[in-house]
Scaffold this active site. Structure first.
Site: not given
Length: 451
Positions: A66, A69, A130
Site C-alpha cells: 500500500s 498509494k 488505506s
C-alpha cells in the site's frame, strides 16, 4: 621506561586519533554497522534536500504493497491543483469498486452500490485508512478506468525521475484480490514493486510538491460517513503518529503497506527542531527474523533516532559569500573591466555533527553567459545570475542525493550594474590595444637582437 616504550605509546595514540577521525566524518550512508536495520531494503534521507544519510539494498526491487498509494495521492493532488478534479466532485461506485469494498479481509470502508461519495472523503479513506476500494475509485475518477490510471502512474514515475519500479494497480493489492478483474495488461498474480530509493524519491516529491498531504497523513482518527448508518471509525495505520500505539515525536506521515509478497513496509517522515527526515523499510523484521507491525515501526525508529541525534542543520555558505580567488569576473565592452559576484542566499545543509567544516564551496559559472576566455559581456544588471555555488566534501567523499549530485546549490549573482561603454571608449580601447600589441612586437624583436 625506555625510548621504544615511548615510541609505542605515541604510535598507539596516533592510531586512535586516526581511527576516530575516520569515523567522525564517515559517510553515514555506509554506517550499516551502526544501525543494523532488519529489512530487505531501507533508506534514510533528508526530507528537505534528498541527501542520502543511510541505505541498505536501496536499489533492490521489492514489493511495496500500500505504499503504492503515495503515487495515487500524488496524481490526485496534481489533478486537483490543475483543476481537472474537484474535492466536492461526486462518484458512484463501479461494480468492481463495490465488490472490493465489501471484502473486509482487505483494508476498506464499505461503499454502497448506489451511494454517492465525494473525492475528499475517498481521499481521506485512502490516505488515513488505506482503503483499497476508495483508492480504485479515485483511479477511475481521474483515469476513466484503473487500466488508464496505471499507465498514468508509470508515466508519472518516469517524469519524477524514479528508477526501478513497476505499477500494475492503483492500490497496492496483489492482483489476485481482483478475482480476474485486474487492470488490463497485468498478470493475475502481479504486484507493484519499487526500490527503496525510488519509494523515498516519490515520498520526497509528494511532501515537497504537496506539503498539505501531511495534514491528512497525520490524522490519527477520523469517522467515515459521519452522521449516517454507514459511519465507520478510521484509525490511521501509521501507528507511529504521536497519538497512537508506537507514537514518535514529530511523526506526521506517510504510508504503511503489507502483503504476503511485500512483507511489512513503511515510509515514514518526521519533522522537529527545523529538521525533517524520510525513511523507508521494506519487509521489515524483528531480531528473530519475524515480520510484523511492530518490526516496521521499530526499524523506522532506529533510523529516525539516528538521524535526529547525529545530524544538524548548519550554514555551510553564508549569504553574499564570495569564493576565494573568484570574487570577480572579467567583463568586456563595459565601463568597468570586472564585476563583483556573490551568492544570492545562504546554503544550509544537514550534516553529520561536527562535519560542517569538511565542505568547501565550488563555483560553477554559466557557460552561456561567459565567452571562451571566461569573460562576461556588458551590460550586466545587478542581481543577474551568472552561475551557482555548490558544496563538495574536502575529503573527496561522494555525497549522494535522490535528485542528483549537485542538489545543494545557490545562485551566484552580479553584485552591481556594469553598463556598456559608449562607442568612443570602445574605439579608444581598440586603438590602445592595437598600439600596445605593436609596441609589444617591437620590444620582442629588439630584445631578440641582443640574445
Amino acid at each position: 621506561m625506555n625510548k621504544h616504550f615511548y615510541q609505542k605509546c605515541i604510535a598507539s595514540a596516533l592510531a586512535l586519533i586516526m581511527f576516530f577521525s575516520l569515523f567522525a566524518g564517515a559517510n553515514p550512508a555506509k554506517a550499516e554497522a551502526a544501525l543494523n536495520i532488519n529489512a530487505d531494503g531501507a533508506i534514510l534521507v533528508d526530507g528537505e534536500t534528498g541527501k542520502v544519510l543511510y541505505e541498505k539494498n536501496a536499489d533492490s526491487v521489492l514489493g511495496i504493497a500500500s505504499m503504492t498509494k503515495m503515487m495515487t495521492e500524488y496524481i490526485l493532488l496534481d489533478a486537483v491543483k490543475k483543476g481537472k478534479v474537484k474535492w466536492d466532485q461526486e462518484y458512484t461506485p463501479s461494480d468492481l469498486v463495490y465488490k472490493i469494498s465489501q471484502n473486509r479481509d482487505l483494508s476498506n470502508v464499505p461503499l454502497r452500490a448506489d451511494g454517492k461519495y465525494n473525492v475528499r472523503e475517498l481521499y481521506d479513506a485512502m490516505a488515513i485508512y488505506s482503503a483499497n476500494a476508495a483508492t480504485i475509485a479515485i483511479a477511475e475518477i481521474i483515469g476513466g478506468s484503473e487500466t488508464n490510471f496505471v499507465k498514468m502512474m508509470n508515466e508519472k514515475a518516469g517524469k519524477l525521475g524514479l528508477k526501478d519500479f513497476k505499477f500494475v494497480n492503483s492500490s497496492g493489492l496483489n492482483n489476485r484480490d481482483y478475482k480476474g478483474e485486474q487492470p488490463q495488461g497485468t498478470g493475475a498474480e502481479d504486484e507493484n514493486v519499487m526500490s527503496a530509493r525510488a519509494v523515498a524519491k516519490l515520498a520526497f516529491h509528494l511532501i515537497n510538491d504537496f506539503p498539505d498531504v501531511l495534514k491528512t497523513a497525520s490524522t490519527p482518527k477520523k469517522t467515515f460517513r459521519e452522521g449516517t448508518e454507514d459511519r465507520i471509525e478510521m484509525i490511521n495505520w501509521n501507528w507511529m503518529l504521536p497519538e497512537l500505539d508506537y507514537g514518535y515525536q514529530g511523526m506526521d506521515g506517510l504510508k504503511t503497506g503489507t502483503t504476503d509478497f511485500a512483507g511489512y513496509c513503511f515510509t515514514g517522515t518526521a519533522g522537529r527542531d527545523g529538521k525533517r527526515f524520510i525513511t523507508v523499510v521494506q519487509n521489515a523484521k524483528d531480531s528473530s527474523g519475524k515480520g510484523g507491525y511492530k518490526a516496521r515501526f521499530d526499524e523506522t525508529r532506529k533510523m529516525m533516532d539516528y538521524a535526529f541525534s547525529n545530524y544538524s542543520k548548519e550554514k555551510i555558505v553564508p549569504k553574499h559569500y564570495q569564493v576565494k580567488g573568484q570574487k570577480t569576473i572579467p567583463v568586456i565592452k563595459g565601463k568597468e573591466n570586472e564585476v563583483k559576484i556573490y551568492t544570492k542566499s545562504a546554503i544550509n545543509m544537514i550534516v553529520h555533527n561536527g562535519d560542517e567544516k569538511n565542505y568547501q564551496p565550488v563555483l560553477v559559472l554559466d557557460k552561456k553567459k561567459i565567452n571562451k576566455d571566461g569573460k562576461l559581456t556588458a551590460p550586466i544588471k545587478k542581481g543577474e545570475k551568472v552561475g551557482y555555488v555548490t558544496v563538495k566534501p574536502k575529503n573527496g567523499e561522494k555525497v549522494s542525493f535522490l535528485t542528483g549530485e549537485d542538489q545543494i546549490q545557490v545562485d551566484v549573482i552580479a553584485a552591481q550594474d556594469v553598463e556598456k561603454a559608449n562607442w568612443f571608449v570602445l574605439m579608444m580601447r581598440g586603438v590602445g590595444n592595437f598600439f600596445g600589441d605593436v609596441w609589444h612586437g617591437i620590444a620582442s624583436t629588439v630584445k631578440g637582437w641582443f640574445k
